[in-house]
Design a protein around this motif. Structure first.
Motif, PDB file in Angstrom:
ATOM      1  N   LEU A 164      23.725 -24.268  -5.549  1.00 15.92           N
ATOM      2  CA  LEU A 164      23.846 -25.167  -4.411  1.00 15.92           C
ATOM      3  C   LEU A 164      22.711 -25.011  -3.403  1.00 15.92           C
ATOM      4  N   GLU A 165      22.242 -23.783  -3.217  1.00 20.96           N
ATOM      5  CA  GLU A 165      21.170 -23.514  -2.258  1.00 20.96           C
ATOM      6  C   GLU A 165      20.297 -22.383  -2.779  1.00 20.96           C
ATOM      7  N   TYR A 166      19.017 -22.455  -2.433  1.00 21.13           N
ATOM      8  CA  TYR A 166      18.073 -21.383  -2.772  1.00 21.13           C
ATOM      9  C   TYR A 166      16.903 -21.487  -1.804  1.00 21.13           C
ATOM     10  N   ASN A 167      16.520 -20.360  -1.206  1.00 25.69           N
ATOM     11  CA  ASN A 167      15.394 -20.389  -0.272  1.00 25.69           C
ATOM     12  C   ASN A 167      14.363 -19.293  -0.526  1.00 25.69           C
ATOM     13  N   GLY A 168      14.399 -18.690  -1.708  1.00 24.61           N
ATOM     14  CA  GLY A 168      13.462 -17.623  -2.027  1.00 24.61           C
ATOM     15  C   GLY A 168      14.036 -16.243  -1.783  1.00 24.61           C
ATOM     16  N   LEU A 169      14.860 -16.113  -0.724  1.00 20.99           N
ATOM     17  CA  LEU A 169      15.479 -14.827  -0.380  1.00 20.99           C
ATOM     18  C   LEU A 169      16.939 -14.736  -0.796  1.00 20.99           C
ATOM     19  N   LYS A 170      17.614 -15.880  -0.815  1.00 16.60           N
ATOM     20  CA  LYS A 170      19.037 -15.879  -1.157  1.00 16.60           C
ATOM     21  C   LYS A 170      19.404 -17.181  -1.857  1.00 16.60           C
ATOM     22  N   MET A 171      20.589 -17.150  -2.465  1.00 22.31           N
ATOM     23  CA  MET A 171      21.082 -18.347  -3.152  1.00 22.31           C
ATOM     24  C   MET A 171      22.587 -18.456  -2.962  1.00 22.31           C
ATOM     25  N   GLY A 215      12.884  -4.935 -11.697  1.00 16.25           N
ATOM     26  CA  GLY A 215      13.443  -4.176 -10.591  1.00 16.25           C
ATOM     27  C   GLY A 215      14.124  -5.021  -9.535  1.00 16.25           C
ATOM     28  N   ILE A 216      14.466  -6.268  -9.876  1.00 15.75           N
ATOM     29  CA  ILE A 216      15.077  -7.188  -8.922  1.00 15.75           C
ATOM     30  C   ILE A 216      16.576  -7.273  -9.189  1.00 15.75           C
ATOM     31  N   GLY A 217      17.359  -7.129  -8.127  1.00  9.08           N
ATOM     32  CA  GLY A 217      18.805  -7.285  -8.215  1.00  9.08           C
ATOM     33  C   GLY A 217      19.252  -8.443  -7.352  1.00  9.08           C
ATOM     34  N   SER A 218      20.457  -8.922  -7.605  1.00  8.41           N
ATOM     35  CA  SER A 218      20.991 -10.036  -6.798  1.00  8.41           C
ATOM     36  C   SER A 218      22.453  -9.766  -6.454  1.00  8.41           C
ATOM     37  N   PRO A 219      22.693  -8.842  -5.527  1.00 12.89           N
ATOM     38  CA  PRO A 219      24.066  -8.509  -5.185  1.00 12.89           C
ATOM     39  C   PRO A 219      24.793  -9.658  -4.489  1.00 12.89           C
ATOM     40  N   VAL A 220      26.094  -9.666  -4.660  1.00 12.33           N
ATOM     41  CA  VAL A 220      26.943 -10.610  -3.944  1.00 12.33           C
ATOM     42  C   VAL A 220      27.036 -10.127  -2.503  1.00 12.33           C
ATOM     43  N   VAL A 221      26.748 -11.023  -1.554  1.00 15.14           N
ATOM     44  CA  VAL A 221      26.880 -10.653  -0.148  1.00 15.14           C
ATOM     45  C   VAL A 221      28.077 -11.336   0.507  1.00 15.14           C
ATOM     46  N   SER A 222      28.593 -12.379  -0.141  1.00 17.62           N
ATOM     47  CA  SER A 222      29.755 -13.084   0.383  1.00 17.62           C
ATOM     48  C   SER A 222      30.300 -13.976  -0.721  1.00 17.62           C
ATOM     49  N   LEU A 223      31.623 -14.187  -0.695  1.00 24.21           N
ATOM     50  CA  LEU A 223      32.191 -15.156  -1.621  1.00 24.21           C
ATOM     51  C   LEU A 223      33.455 -15.742  -1.040  1.00 24.21           C
ATOM     52  N   GLY A 224      33.781 -16.923  -1.530  1.00 26.78           N
ATOM     53  CA  GLY A 224      35.005 -17.596  -1.117  1.00 26.78           C
ATOM     54  C   GLY A 224      35.608 -18.302  -2.302  1.00 26.78           C
ATOM     55  N   ILE A 225      36.923 -18.300  -2.366  1.00 27.45           N
ATOM     56  CA  ILE A 225      37.602 -18.959  -3.476  1.00 27.45           C
ATOM     57  C   ILE A 225      38.880 -19.616  -2.972  1.00 27.45           C
ATOM     58  N   ASP A 226      39.104 -20.833  -3.406  1.00 24.98           N
ATOM     59  CA  ASP A 226      40.329 -21.564  -3.096  1.00 24.98           C
ATOM     60  C   ASP A 226      41.083 -21.778  -4.400  1.00 24.98           C
ATOM     61  N   SER A 228      29.626 -18.261  -4.178  1.00 27.87           N
ATOM     62  CA  SER A 228      29.169 -16.896  -3.906  1.00 27.87           C
ATOM     63  C   SER A 228      27.747 -16.961  -3.369  1.00 27.87           C
ATOM     64  N   TYR A 229      27.463 -16.078  -2.400  1.00 26.22           N
ATOM     65  CA  TYR A 229      26.126 -15.953  -1.834  1.00 26.22           C
ATOM     66  C   TYR A 229      25.513 -14.661  -2.348  1.00 26.22           C
ATOM     67  N   HIS A 230      24.237 -14.723  -2.663  1.00 25.96           N
ATOM     68  CA  HIS A 230      23.512 -13.570  -3.189  1.00 25.96           C
ATOM     69  C   HIS A 230      22.164 -13.463  -2.493  1.00 25.96           C
ATOM     70  N   CYS A 231      21.745 -12.245  -2.200  1.00 27.47           N
ATOM     71  CA  CYS A 231      20.374 -12.029  -1.763  1.00 27.47           C
ATOM     72  C   CYS A 231      19.630 -11.420  -2.951  1.00 27.47           C
ATOM     73  N   PHE A 232      18.357 -11.189  -2.779  1.00 32.89           N
ATOM     74  CA  PHE A 232      17.560 -10.531  -3.812  1.00 32.89           C
ATOM     75  C   PHE A 232      17.000  -9.248  -3.228  1.00 32.89           C
ATOM     76  N   LEU A 233      17.068  -8.177  -4.011  1.00 33.51           N
ATOM     77  CA  LEU A 233      16.589  -6.869  -3.582  1.00 33.51           C
ATOM     78  C   LEU A 233      15.614  -6.308  -4.603  1.00 33.51           C
ATOM     79  N   LYS A 234      14.622  -5.607  -4.093  1.00 29.21           N
ATOM     80  CA  LYS A 234      13.702  -4.852  -4.951  1.00 29.21           C
ATOM     81  C   LYS A 234      13.348  -3.580  -4.197  1.00 29.21           C
ATOM     82  N   ASP A 235      13.507  -2.460  -4.857  1.00 27.83           N
ATOM     83  CA  ASP A 235      13.242  -1.157  -4.225  1.00 27.83           C
ATOM     84  C   ASP A 235      14.041  -0.978  -2.938  1.00 27.83           C
ATOM     85  N   GLY A 236      15.278  -1.490  -2.931  1.00 22.83           N
ATOM     86  CA  GLY A 236      16.158  -1.316  -1.789  1.00 22.83           C
ATOM     87  C   GLY A 236      15.849  -2.208  -0.597  1.00 22.83           C
ATOM     88  N   ARG A 237      14.936  -3.146  -0.754  1.00 26.09           N
ATOM     89  CA  ARG A 237      14.551  -4.054   0.336  1.00 26.09           C
ATOM     90  C   ARG A 237      14.747  -5.495  -0.092  1.00 26.09           C
TER      91      ARG A 237
END
Length: 139
Positions: free
Chosen positions: A79-86, A50-61, A106-115
């Motif tokens: 490049l980065e990971y802190n348990g809540l986002k990568m 039930g875990i998703g990882s939507p894109v919350v931001s991205l950049g491309i050159d 690209s930045y991603h958070c993690f969601l479960k049950d909408g939280r």
């Protein structure tokens, strides 16, 4: 860094014969999905919990265009990971010419049950795979 190879399809090019810029974002997703699978986190397994990882931001050159039948090597790194986002990094290179095609992230958070979901807070062992995959930088 784990490379992903992607051949440009004819339908992904524009009237000028150049790969349309929007396709690189799709290529990034394909490469990211394969990267996660290679580190032991296939989407099917993560989503089954039930875990998703939507894109919350991205950049491309964009650096150099590609055309139909070019093969793009996409080097993916965590490049980065802190348990809540990568933060995922991408370096795209034309295999035939060696030209740098694009760099992106690209930045991603993690969601479960909408939280927001934290692998660390829940002591979820999947988080250890992400921690182990973070690219170490020389200081």
């Amino acid at each position: 860094m784990i490379p992903y190879m992607r051949k440009v399809n004819y339908h992904e090019t524009d009237k000028m014969g150049i790969t349309h810029h929007s396709n690189y974002i799709k290529y990034m997703e394909e490469a990211r999905v394969e990267f996660l699978e290679k580190i032991g986190l296939p989407f099917e397994t993560v989503e089954a919990e039930g875990i998703g990882s939507p894109v919350v931001s991205l950049g491309i050159d964009y650096k150099h265009p590609t055309e139909f039948s070019d093969v793009i090597r996409i080097e993916v790194s965590l490049l980065e990971y802190n348990g809540l986002k990568m933060k995922v990094g991408y370096k795209m290179v034309n295999e035939k010419t060696g030209d740098l095609v694009a760099t992106a992230h690209s930045y991603h958070c993690f969601l479960k049950d909408g939280r927001l979901y934290s692998f660390r807070r829940d002591n979820n062992p999947m988080g250890l795979k992400l921690e182990g995959a973070v690219e170490k930088t020389e200081e």
